[in-house]
Structure formats: C-alpha cells, structure tokens
Design a protein around this motif. Sequence first.
Motif, PDB file in Angstrom:
ATOM      1  N   PRO A 119       0.704  -1.146  -0.236  1.00  0.00           N
ATOM      2  CA  PRO A 119      -0.110   0.040   0.001  1.00  0.00           C
ATOM      3  C   PRO A 119       0.349   1.267   0.056  1.00  0.00           C
ATOM      4  O   PRO A 119       2.156   1.410   0.152  1.00  0.00           O
ATOM      5  CB  PRO A 119      -0.774   0.293   0.941  1.00  0.00           C
ATOM      6  CG  PRO A 119       0.098  -0.573   1.809  1.00  0.00           C
ATOM      7  CD  PRO A 119       0.998  -1.718   1.084  1.00  0.00           C
ATOM      8  N   LYS A 120       0.265   2.572  -0.213  1.00  0.00           N
ATOM      9  CA  LYS A 120       0.560   3.550  -0.437  1.00  0.00           C
ATOM     10  C   LYS A 120       0.260   4.883   0.005  1.00  0.00           C
ATOM     11  O   LYS A 120      -1.264   4.612   0.008  1.00  0.00           O
ATOM     12  CB  LYS A 120       1.361   3.857  -1.665  1.00  0.00           C
ATOM     13  CG  LYS A 120       2.041   3.118  -2.461  1.00  0.00           C
ATOM     14  CD  LYS A 120       2.526   4.095  -4.131  1.00  0.00           C
ATOM     15  CE  LYS A 120       3.328   5.525  -4.319  1.00  0.00           C
ATOM     16  NZ  LYS A 120       3.853   5.607  -5.599  1.00  0.00           N
ATOM     17  N   THR A 121       0.261   5.729   0.854  1.00  0.00           N
ATOM     18  CA  THR A 121      -0.325   6.248   1.559  1.00  0.00           C
ATOM     19  C   THR A 121       0.407   7.796   1.146  1.00  0.00           C
ATOM     20  O   THR A 121       1.384   8.330   0.537  1.00  0.00           O
ATOM     21  CB  THR A 121       0.048   6.397   3.393  1.00  0.00           C
ATOM     22  OG1 THR A 121       0.679   4.989   3.737  1.00  0.00           O
ATOM     23  CG2 THR A 121      -0.409   7.835   3.497  1.00  0.00           C
ATOM     24  N   PHE A 122      -1.001   8.592   1.112  1.00  0.00           N
ATOM     25  CA  PHE A 122      -0.532  10.165  -0.046  1.00  0.00           C
ATOM     26  C   PHE A 122      -0.899  11.488   0.790  1.00  0.00           C
ATOM     27  O   PHE A 122      -2.267  11.151   1.972  1.00  0.00           O
ATOM     28  CB  PHE A 122      -1.259  10.327  -1.466  1.00  0.00           C
ATOM     29  CG  PHE A 122      -0.580   9.081  -1.993  1.00  0.00           C
ATOM     30  CD1 PHE A 122       0.799   9.725  -2.792  1.00  0.00           C
ATOM     31  CD2 PHE A 122      -0.987   8.284  -2.383  1.00  0.00           C
ATOM     32  CE1 PHE A 122       0.745   8.627  -3.644  1.00  0.00           C
ATOM     33  CE2 PHE A 122      -1.203   7.017  -3.621  1.00  0.00           C
ATOM     34  CZ  PHE A 122       0.114   7.985  -4.423  1.00  0.00           C
ATOM     35  N   MET A 123      -1.030  12.450   0.936  1.00  0.00           N
ATOM     36  CA  MET A 123      -0.882  12.677   2.299  1.00  0.00           C
ATOM     37  C   MET A 123      -2.050  14.645   1.162  1.00  0.00           C
ATOM     38  O   MET A 123      -0.579  14.668   0.390  1.00  0.00           O
ATOM     39  CB  MET A 123      -0.544  13.585   3.408  1.00  0.00           C
ATOM     40  CG  MET A 123      -1.059  14.620   3.854  1.00  0.00           C
ATOM     41  SD  MET A 123       0.213  15.563   5.479  1.00  0.00           S
ATOM     42  CE  MET A 123       1.547  16.383   4.386  1.00  0.00           C
ATOM     43  N   LEU A 175      -6.023  15.937   4.346  1.00  0.00           N
ATOM     44  CA  LEU A 175      -6.783  14.692   3.580  1.00  0.00           C
ATOM     45  C   LEU A 175      -5.605  13.528   3.231  1.00  0.00           C
ATOM     46  O   LEU A 175      -4.989  13.751   2.847  1.00  0.00           O
ATOM     47  CB  LEU A 175      -7.878  14.351   2.634  1.00  0.00           C
ATOM     48  CG  LEU A 175      -8.232  12.839   2.118  1.00  0.00           C
ATOM     49  CD1 LEU A 175      -9.301  12.188   3.158  1.00  0.00           C
ATOM     50  CD2 LEU A 175      -9.532  13.357   0.742  1.00  0.00           C
ATOM     51  N   VAL A 176      -5.113  11.735   3.895  1.00  0.00           N
ATOM     52  CA  VAL A 176      -4.264  11.131   3.828  1.00  0.00           C
ATOM     53  C   VAL A 176      -5.375  10.071   3.472  1.00  0.00           C
ATOM     54  O   VAL A 176      -6.373   9.372   4.065  1.00  0.00           O
ATOM     55  CB  VAL A 176      -3.575  10.666   5.462  1.00  0.00           C
ATOM     56  CG1 VAL A 176      -3.247   9.647   5.813  1.00  0.00           C
ATOM     57  CG2 VAL A 176      -2.894  11.508   5.973  1.00  0.00           C
ATOM     58  N   ILE A 177      -4.694   9.300   2.712  1.00  0.00           N
ATOM     59  CA  ILE A 177      -5.316   7.980   2.154  1.00  0.00           C
ATOM     60  C   ILE A 177      -4.439   6.649   1.329  1.00  0.00           C
ATOM     61  O   ILE A 177      -3.120   7.470   0.915  1.00  0.00           O
ATOM     62  CB  ILE A 177      -6.325   8.806   0.317  1.00  0.00           C
ATOM     63  CG1 ILE A 177      -6.612   9.699   0.115  1.00  0.00           C
ATOM     64  CG2 ILE A 177      -6.629   7.788  -0.385  1.00  0.00           C
ATOM     65  CD1 ILE A 177      -6.835  11.020  -1.097  1.00  0.00           C
ATOM     66  N   GLU A 178      -4.793   5.812   1.824  1.00  0.00           N
ATOM     67  CA  GLU A 178      -3.544   4.619   1.951  1.00  0.00           C
ATOM     68  C   GLU A 178      -4.512   4.112   0.152  1.00  0.00           C
ATOM     69  O   GLU A 178      -5.784   3.659   1.414  1.00  0.00           O
ATOM     70  CB  GLU A 178      -3.468   4.036   3.100  1.00  0.00           C
ATOM     71  CG  GLU A 178      -2.863   2.985   2.882  1.00  0.00           C
ATOM     72  CD  GLU A 178      -2.838   1.895   4.015  1.00  0.00           C
ATOM     73  OE1 GLU A 178      -2.801   0.968   4.005  1.00  0.00           O
ATOM     74  OE2 GLU A 178      -2.591   2.480   5.291  1.00  0.00           O
ATOM     75  N   ILE A 235      -0.196   2.938  -8.442  1.00  0.00           N
ATOM     76  CA  ILE A 235      -0.832   4.667  -8.133  1.00  0.00           C
ATOM     77  C   ILE A 235       0.138   5.774  -8.134  1.00  0.00           C
ATOM     78  O   ILE A 235       1.414   5.144  -6.757  1.00  0.00           O
ATOM     79  CB  ILE A 235      -2.332   4.904  -7.147  1.00  0.00           C
ATOM     80  CG1 ILE A 235      -3.044   4.207  -8.122  1.00  0.00           C
ATOM     81  CG2 ILE A 235      -2.778   6.175  -6.987  1.00  0.00           C
ATOM     82  CD1 ILE A 235      -4.120   3.472  -6.723  1.00  0.00           C
ATOM     83  N   ASP A 236       0.439   6.936  -8.488  1.00  0.00           N
ATOM     84  CA  ASP A 236       1.018   7.469  -7.938  1.00  0.00           C
ATOM     85  C   ASP A 236       0.591   8.938  -7.929  1.00  0.00           C
ATOM     86  O   ASP A 236      -0.723   9.276  -7.549  1.00  0.00           O
ATOM     87  CB  ASP A 236       2.766   8.240  -8.832  1.00  0.00           C
ATOM     88  CG  ASP A 236       2.173   8.202 -10.022  1.00  0.00           C
ATOM     89  OD1 ASP A 236       0.587   8.569 -10.328  1.00  0.00           O
ATOM     90  OD2 ASP A 236       3.136   8.228 -11.389  1.00  0.00           O
ATOM     91  N   GLU A 237       1.283   9.803  -7.925  1.00  0.00           N
ATOM     92  CA  GLU A 237       0.399  11.488  -6.962  1.00  0.00           C
ATOM     93  C   GLU A 237       0.214  11.744  -8.382  1.00  0.00           C
ATOM     94  O   GLU A 237      -0.793  11.832  -8.412  1.00  0.00           O
ATOM     95  CB  GLU A 237       1.481  12.195  -6.571  1.00  0.00           C
ATOM     96  CG  GLU A 237       2.630  12.347  -5.141  1.00  0.00           C
ATOM     97  CD  GLU A 237       4.221  12.677  -5.153  1.00  0.00           C
ATOM     98  OE1 GLU A 237       4.151  13.888  -6.033  1.00  0.00           O
ATOM     99  OE2 GLU A 237       4.948  12.287  -4.597  1.00  0.00           O
ATOM    100  N   CYS A 238       0.248  11.554  -9.502  1.00  0.00           N
ATOM    101  CA  CYS A 238      -0.027  12.138 -10.766  1.00  0.00           C
ATOM    102  C   CYS A 238      -1.502  11.350 -10.812  1.00  0.00           C
ATOM    103  O   CYS A 238      -2.194  12.114 -11.250  1.00  0.00           O
ATOM    104  CB  CYS A 238       0.311  11.793 -12.151  1.00  0.00           C
ATOM    105  SG  CYS A 238       2.216  13.072 -12.300  1.00  0.00           S
ATOM    106  N   PHE A 264       1.285  14.859  -1.261  1.00  0.00           N
ATOM    107  CA  PHE A 264       2.581  13.982  -1.478  1.00  0.00           C
ATOM    108  C   PHE A 264       2.421  13.118  -1.544  1.00  0.00           C
ATOM    109  O   PHE A 264       1.290  12.689  -0.988  1.00  0.00           O
ATOM    110  CB  PHE A 264       3.219  14.344   0.633  1.00  0.00           C
ATOM    111  CG  PHE A 264       3.357  16.158  -0.022  1.00  0.00           C
ATOM    112  CD1 PHE A 264       4.117  16.859  -0.466  1.00  0.00           C
ATOM    113  CD2 PHE A 264       2.285  16.666   0.748  1.00  0.00           C
ATOM    114  CE1 PHE A 264       4.306  18.152  -0.692  1.00  0.00           C
ATOM    115  CE2 PHE A 264       2.785  18.757   1.161  1.00  0.00           C
ATOM    116  CZ  PHE A 264       4.256  19.344   0.481  1.00  0.00           C
ATOM    117  N   ASP A 265       3.292  12.392  -1.814  1.00  0.00           N
ATOM    118  CA  ASP A 265       3.668  10.931  -1.079  1.00  0.00           C
ATOM    119  C   ASP A 265       4.298  10.512   0.020  1.00  0.00           C
ATOM    120  O   ASP A 265       5.768  10.093  -0.475  1.00  0.00           O
ATOM    121  CB  ASP A 265       3.872  10.151  -2.943  1.00  0.00           C
ATOM    122  CG  ASP A 265       3.928   7.893  -2.660  1.00  0.00           C
ATOM    123  OD1 ASP A 265       4.226   7.874  -1.295  1.00  0.00           O
ATOM    124  OD2 ASP A 265       4.117   7.795  -3.986  1.00  0.00           O
TER     125      ASP A 265
END
Length: 127
Positions: free
Chosen positions: A12-16, A55-58, A64-67, A92-93
């Motif tokens: 998993p990846k976490t984005f802010m 908002l933090v999204i996992e 999936i990347d920032e773009c 942000f990633d």
Amino acid sequence: MSLSSFAKSDDPKTFMVIFKQKELKSLKTSIQKIEDQFSDAFKTKTYSGNSDLTLVIEVPSSEIDECSLGSFIVEIGEGQEMQLQEIAFRLFDLTEGKEELQSFISEYEEAQQLKKNGKLAKADTKL
C-alpha cells in the motif's frame, strides 16, 4: 478514472492531500465530501484544526502515484466535478518519503555501529 479499476497489491501507499479552507469554501464543498468519495475504496483520515485541512489516503496499489491520484474526478457539489489536483493545495506521497527516511536511518545506524566497533577494537588493543 474509476476508483475500483485498480487491483489490490501487498504494497500500500499513503498520500497526504492538503486543502486550503478558503478554496473549498469558494467551491462550496468540504473535506468531508471529498473524503466520502475516497473512503468507500480506500482507507482515509482527515485532519483539521489550526492548520490547513488534510486528507490522508492509503491506496492498496503501488501503481498509483501522485499524478494518477491527482487525476481522480471528485464531485464538489451542485453537479460539478473537478480533478483532485485542481482542488488540492498540495499532494504528497508519504510512502516515498518514508522509504527515503528509512534508508537514511539505516545508513546512520550502520555508521554508528562501525564507529562503536572501531572504538571497541582500539580498547582491546590497549589491553
């Protein structure tokens, strides 16, 4: 882009995603409305208070990347839709940053261990 179009992965990846409150107000939307659109497919958490709205999204897919996350279409109300990147102040990633931080910590710990081993070797030779 559909939220359900991505396969599950073990990485998993976490984005802010940071929003400006004035921007959301001018668009007549809220962080809760945006979170609701992601929370069915992903783990989410919002933060608010004295700073900007966050908002933090996992996401379960490392593909999936920032773009690609930024290109997700978000309904903002009154039948209007926009890409997340058009609404967000910053995206942000956190996973990428976490991996870099872990690498730096590992290198530091190795250097500390080498110094410690070097001091022990010097102490042994004095005896």
